[in-house]
Design a protein around this motif. Structure first.
Motif, PDB file in Angstrom:
ATOM      1  N   ASP A  77      37.345  51.151  40.047  1.00 12.65           N
ATOM      2  CA  ASP A  77      38.297  52.205  39.239  1.00 12.65           C
ATOM      3  C   ASP A  77      40.090  51.540  39.236  1.00 12.65           C
ATOM      4  O   ASP A  77      40.265  51.731  40.723  1.00 12.65           O
ATOM      5  CB  ASP A  77      37.933  53.149  38.945  1.00 12.65           C
ATOM      6  N   SER A  78      40.688  50.580  38.974  1.00 11.38           N
ATOM      7  CA  SER A  78      41.361  49.997  39.404  1.00 11.38           C
ATOM      8  C   SER A  78      42.221  51.124  39.054  1.00 11.38           C
ATOM      9  O   SER A  78      43.032  51.477  40.440  1.00 11.38           O
ATOM     10  CB  SER A  78      42.447  49.213  37.961  1.00 11.38           C
ATOM     11  N   GLY A  93      42.366  44.588  49.269  1.00 10.75           N
ATOM     12  CA  GLY A  93      41.907  43.570  47.569  1.00 10.75           C
ATOM     13  C   GLY A  93      40.661  42.537  47.657  1.00 10.75           C
ATOM     14  O   GLY A  93      40.477  41.855  48.653  1.00 10.75           O
ATOM     15  N   ARG A 103      44.807  39.992  39.524  1.00  8.67           N
ATOM     16  CA  ARG A 103      45.015  40.246  38.227  1.00  8.67           C
ATOM     17  C   ARG A 103      46.726  40.210  37.747  1.00  8.67           C
ATOM     18  O   ARG A 103      47.025  39.092  36.684  1.00  8.67           O
ATOM     19  CB  ARG A 103      44.886  41.698  37.598  1.00  8.67           C
ATOM     20  N   ASP A 203      40.045  42.897  35.102  1.00  4.92           N
ATOM     21  CA  ASP A 203      40.274  42.962  36.019  1.00  4.92           C
ATOM     22  C   ASP A 203      38.521  42.563  36.594  1.00  4.92           C
ATOM     23  O   ASP A 203      37.263  43.541  37.077  1.00  4.92           O
ATOM     24  CB  ASP A 203      40.519  44.276  36.043  1.00  4.92           C
ATOM     25  N   HIS A 206      38.061  44.013  42.689  1.00  3.26           N
ATOM     26  CA  HIS A 206      37.946  45.650  43.437  1.00  3.26           C
ATOM     27  C   HIS A 206      38.492  45.780  44.993  1.00  3.26           C
ATOM     28  O   HIS A 206      38.598  45.091  45.877  1.00  3.26           O
ATOM     29  CB  HIS A 206      36.116  45.927  42.777  1.00  3.26           C
TER      30      HIS A 206
END
Length: 400
Positions: A77-78, A93, A103, A203, A206
């Motif tokens: 979840d961003s 990341g 992104r 996106d 993760h």
């Protein structure tokens, strides 16, 4: 969701000076994911007169997925990734060097391709080309001035050169000569190019948390729920504690731990977590230090504020040498290292103005401490951490 957006302006460039520092102080104001909110209502004021605190704890309750193959926990979840990064700089990341910004970089690249502005890579290449051209112009000016001086000496007259040797402070790149060939007239379709849609960029990145970071968030702060990849259900704290130790068992079979690997105080997870917990509980921000040939890097506030001040080498030490002889684990730095290695690591970190610290983690003896303590984090109380600071003598810096 972009994670670096507030530090950029609309033209794609970054803010400078006090404006950027003010943004960083606002964005990264909280040192941990768990925050505290104090209400200013009259009821809380009256409760405060009786010694009752009206402060409310705000827990973000982030979620991660345990991945035994990479020995990490994935935060997909961003929104959760943004919280964990901005409140303590946890994780990394998988498509970025540190902050999950893949992104944002893709959006900037597509905007640059549409002619909006230049990407950071293009700005870097432009500066490199300008520096190269400056060196060529300076070398040509020096050669021309030397040739005029030699000609004046041969003719027996005073050398008065009209050549101006450029300097880095005054030199400016010359304007590129425009192409004289007629450019094609823009087509109606080109004039009506639609605006770039940021939502079209998926996106795909993760955040990865190390096992030490994930357990610190789950046990000490209770703000991370770790999902079991096999059952898709939340893992209990005891299950997490056991699984993170089992991952260092038989290679390629992380869920299997025979008797030779079980009930060991020198489990790599326990040794590394003892060092991580020691520094994190003292308020330091911890990141990986493989770039500088060390295990950990300590930041006073975080990577966006200052460079790391200290470089940590974790050295496990056995309280009972017999435990090392029977250990199935090959702990890093457990064997005596050479003077050449120590001098090399110290020199590397001295060049980047970091102080090298040897952190000795003493592993308790199995003959003294009951192995039943390994079933819970209570065994961490039997580990001790000692530090030795090494500083390389540099005469040019230490004359004062």
């Amino acid at each position: 969701m972009p994670l670096i957006g507030p530090t950029q302006n609309r033209q794609g460039g970054t803010k400078k000076g006090g404006a950027r520092r003010a943004d960083n102080n606002r964005i990264y104001a909280h040192p941990l994911p768990v925050t505290f909110e104090k209400s200013q209502s009259w009821a809380n004021h009256i409760l405060g007169l009786f010694g009752v605190s009206g402060t409310r704890v705000l827990n973000p309750h982030c979620t991660g997925i345990y991945d035994p193959d990479t020995r990490s926990v994935w935060v997909v979840d961003s929104k959760d990734a943004m919280i964990l990064w901005r409140r303590g700089f946890f994780g990394k990341g998988d498509l970025s060097r540190s902050e999950p910004s893949w992104r944002t970089r893709q959006i900037s690249a597509k905007r640059a391709a549409a002619g909006k502005f230049m990407t950071a890579e293009e700005i870097r290449e432009k500066r490199r080309a300008e520096r190269k051209q400056f060196k060529l112009d300076r070398a040509a000016a020096i050669a021309q001035a030397a040739a005029e001086a030699e000609a004046a000496f041969a003719e027996g007259r005073e050398a008065k050169s009209s050549v101006i040797i450029p300097s880095g402070a005054t030199w400016k790149p010359q304007q590129s000569v425009p192409d004289e060939s007629p450019s094609p007239s823009p087509t109606p379709d080109a004039e009506q190019t639609p605006e770039f849609d940021e939502d079209s960029v998926p996106d795909l990145e993760h955040m990865q948390l190390t096992l030490q970071e994930a357990f610190f968030l789950a046990w000490n702060l209770d703000c991370l729920t770790i999902i079991d990849p096999t059952t898709s259900g939340p893992m209990t704290l005891k299950h997490i504690w056991t699984a993170f130790q089992q991952v260092h068992g038989i290679p390629h079979i992380p869920s299997v731990m025979p008797e030779i690997y079980a009930n060991r105080f020198d489990n790599p997870f326990l040794v590394n977590y003892a060092a991580y917990h020691y520094y994190r509980s003292l308020g330091w921000v911890i990141k990986g230090g493989i770039k500088f040939c060390v295990d950990l890097l300590l930041y006073k506030r975080g990577p966006v504020f200052h460079h790391a001040e200290f470089a940590i080498v974790v050295i496990p030490v056995y309280e009972d040498p017999a435990d090392q002889e029977t250990s199935p684990f090959e702990l890093a730095n457990s064997q005596p290292f050479s003077w050449t290695w120590l001098s090399t690591v110290n020199r590397v970190n001295s060049q980047v103005q970091k102080t090298l610290i040897l952190t000795y983690v003493t592993i308790p003896a199995r003959s003294r401490v009951s192995q039943e303590l390994l079933s819970s984090p209570a065994c961490l109380a039997h580990y001790t951490v000692r530090e030795v600071v090494l500083r390389r003598f540099i005469p040019a810096r230490m004359r004062d």
